[in-house]
Motif scaffolding. Structure first.
Motif, PDB file in Angstrom:
ATOM      1  N   PRO A  82      78.462 111.605  12.685  1.00 50.17           N
ATOM      2  CA  PRO A  82      78.064 112.463  13.797  1.00 50.17           C
ATOM      3  C   PRO A  82      76.946 113.430  13.382  1.00 50.17           C
ATOM      4  O   PRO A  82      76.948 113.920  12.252  1.00 50.17           O
ATOM      5  N   GLU A  83      76.028 113.675  14.295  1.00 42.95           N
ATOM      6  CA  GLU A  83      74.927 114.612  14.023  1.00 42.95           C
ATOM      7  C   GLU A  83      75.502 115.948  13.550  1.00 42.95           C
ATOM      8  O   GLU A  83      76.500 116.431  14.098  1.00 42.95           O
ATOM      9  N   THR A 118      68.136 110.484  13.370  1.00 43.76           N
ATOM     10  CA  THR A 118      69.160 110.893  14.330  1.00 43.76           C
ATOM     11  C   THR A 118      68.839 110.307  15.695  1.00 43.76           C
ATOM     12  O   THR A 118      67.695 110.356  16.146  1.00 43.76           O
ATOM     13  N   ASP A 139      83.666 108.252  11.621  1.00 41.85           N
ATOM     14  CA  ASP A 139      83.918 109.348  12.542  1.00 41.85           C
ATOM     15  C   ASP A 139      85.011 110.250  11.962  1.00 41.85           C
ATOM     16  O   ASP A 139      86.183 109.883  11.972  1.00 41.85           O
ATOM     17  N   GLY A 194      73.110 111.463  19.140  1.00 39.59           N
ATOM     18  CA  GLY A 194      74.173 112.285  18.562  1.00 39.59           C
ATOM     19  C   GLY A 194      74.737 111.786  17.242  1.00 39.59           C
ATOM     20  O   GLY A 194      75.760 112.294  16.778  1.00 39.59           O
ATOM     21  N   ARG A 195      74.078 110.790  16.647  1.00 37.84           N
ATOM     22  CA  ARG A 195      74.558 110.303  15.345  1.00 37.84           C
ATOM     23  C   ARG A 195      73.391 110.228  14.365  1.00 37.84           C
ATOM     24  O   ARG A 195      72.271 109.916  14.733  1.00 37.84           O
ATOM     25  N   THR A 240      76.361 106.019   8.890  1.00 35.40           N
ATOM     26  CA  THR A 240      76.115 106.731  10.140  1.00 35.40           C
ATOM     27  C   THR A 240      77.290 107.664  10.427  1.00 35.40           C
ATOM     28  O   THR A 240      78.447 107.239  10.392  1.00 35.40           O
ATOM     29  N   ARG A 250      76.732 116.314  10.500  1.00 35.51           N
ATOM     30  CA  ARG A 250      77.387 115.988   9.228  1.00 35.51           C
ATOM     31  C   ARG A 250      76.346 115.317   8.334  1.00 35.51           C
ATOM     32  O   ARG A 250      75.368 114.741   8.824  1.00 35.51           O
TER      33      ARG A 250
END
Ligand code: TRP
Ligand code: ZN
Length: 476
Positions: free
Chosen positions: A202-203, A218, A75, A221-222, A200, A205
């Protein structure tokens, strides 16, 4: 995958040290076994380093890694990393205890096979005691779960190395030490392995690693990226670079899968250089032999803190838009450094001298200055210049492995070799070197022997002068 024995110990000093390390514990263990079984068991621990004189704790003894399966979540906002590493290895001695290299982060659990294992932290060593001793030759699987905020290490030369957070993710490059800042392993180029790296983020990136992208998904949101590096790789060449990237994918005429990820802030400047990647790889393949991997590409990040690029396997990472010389350099490392690996950091000129000479050759064959001109300009430097401070094949310590003599004088040595043996033999030497040691290792002594064998010349004085002796040689 570790190299066969004779190959590992090109230098007499190391031969002595390793021979002692390998023989004594067995003898001692045998003696102690009669006296006290507990003491004998204690003697069956793997060494905390592979014996590299510059980085004494790098890598570990007693086992040989076959494969890493890393499952990571990152993250960028909180800079938190969650990790699970499954390390498949083979015991090269009886092991009651062994180490993995890991610096920082919190380890939450370790299993060996199906059993929970005891562990403790000791500096950069994660010391693991399996429930049952591992027999020599046995293949075993270690699972380590861990988490925390990874931070880079500062190397002896002051540079940052490892997991380096950026404003939109992380720039991940591990030469020479930094792999241990983000996964537990055998952190020395002597032990190469294949990798599956699942990341994994964040969506929005993108998480870029080595080799081929197997899939991307996806949910909630990830986004998860699954990468596979099938050919053996040294730990320092692994990457897991995260950022907001523009992605481009294609296949070259030779069937190499290219994946480029570019920070939009660098895109305009990077585009004309990246466009040349297929022609650079094709040109290098002509000179050095077939490109050694099935995948290629580049990660062009915007990472002003970093200050260097790294030849991460199949897909170099650049801290900014590279110039063409840098692209040629990192690409040449795919043959020299990545496919053919070091057995000791002392031999770093086998990586940097070769990649630098590739830049000279590229210029020479693409309308730029000749390699002879590059050599002459360097030779004109006064005797007090840093260029002559030490012998390329003997940087002395870890603080000097990226210094000028390694790069520039290393390239000068190759130019001397070329003029001594002539172009046909010189390029045959480079191609034979890349072919014979592909997916393996090479030492300075092996290289000089190969050059002598293929040229039929005694090159002792040449190599002694140009890679083995400090100070400016009397004659160019
Ligand atoms: N191996 C890199 C190259 O030549 C350079 C490199 C990696 C480096 N880490 C470094 C240079 C730290 C200076 C400091 O492509
Ligand atoms: Zn380099």
């Amino acid at each position: 995958m570790t190299l066969p024995r004779q190959q590992a110990f090109g230098r007499p000093a190391v031969l002595r040290r390793e021979a002692v390390a390998a023989v004594v514990p067995v003898a001692v263990a045998a003696l102690l076994a009669a006296a006290s079984p507990a003491a004998a068991a204690a003697a069956a621990g793997g060494a905390p380093g592979v014996g590299d004189p510059y980085f004494t704790l790098a890598g570990n003894g007693g086992y040989d890694v076959r494969h890493y399966a890393l499952t990571l979540g990152y993250d960028p906002g909180s800079r938190h990393l969650d990790g699970k590493a499954v390390v498949t290895a083979r015991a090269t001695q009886r092991l009651t205890r062994f180490d993995l290299d890991l610096k920082g982060l919190k380890v939450t659990g370790v299993t060996v096979g199906h059993d929970k294992a005891a562990f403790r932290r000791d500096g950069q060593e994660l010391v693991i005691t399996p429930k049952h001793a591992l027999r020599e030759g046995r293949e075993f699987r270690v699972t380590v779960t861990y988490a925390g905020k990874p931070a880079p290490v500062t190397d002896p030369d002051g540079s940052l190395d490892g997991w380096i957070p950026t404003d939109d993710g992380a720039f991940v490059a591990g030469e020479p030490q930094g792999a241990m800042t983000w996964f537990p392993g055998n952190n020395h180029p002597k032990d190469k392995a294949s990798y599956d790296i699942t990341l994994t983020v964040p969506e929005g990136r993108t998480a870029v690693s080595n080799g081929v992208l197997l899939g991307r998904r996806t949910a909630h949101g990830r986004t998860t990226f699954r990468w596979r590096q099938a050919e053996p790789m040294a730990a320092y060449l692994a990457t897991a670079t995260v950022g907001t990237f523009e992605v481009e994918r294609y296949r070259t005429a030779d069937g190499i899968e290219v994946y480029n990820a570019v920070d939009p802030r660098e895109a305009a400047e990077a585009a004309p250089v990246l466009k040349k990647l297929p022609s650079v790889l094709a040109w290098e393949s002509k000179l050095f032999g077939p490109y050694p991997f099935r995948a290629a590409g580049a990660v062009v990040d915007h990472a002003p803190r970093v200050g260097y690029a790294l030849e991460t396997q199949t897909r170099p990472v650049y801290d900014r838009a590279p110039d063409l010389g840098t692209l040629v350099h990192e690409s040449a490392h795919q043959w020299f450094g990545d496919s053919v690996s070091l057995t000791s950091w002392k031999d770093i000129w086998l990586n940097e001298g070769f990649a630098t000479y590739a830049e000279w050759l590229y210029a020479e064959q693409h309308g730029g200055e000749s390699a002879q001109k590059a050599f002459d300009d360097l030779y004109a430097r006064p005797a007090a210049d840093d260029l002559w401070a030490f012998a390329p094949a003997d940087p002395g310590d870890g603080a000097h492995i990226f210094a000028t003599p390694v790069y520039a004088r290393g390239a000068m040595a190759l130019h001397k070799l070329r003029t001594a043996v002539g172009d046909p033999v010189f390029f045959r030497v480079l191609r034979t070197w890349a072919a014979d040691h592909r997916d393996g290792h090479g030492t300075t002594a092996q290289f000089t022997r190969l050059a002598e064998r293929l040229s039929g010349k005694d090159l002792d004085a040449l190599f002694r002068t140009w890679i083995g002796t400090a100070g400016k040689p009397q004659r160019p």
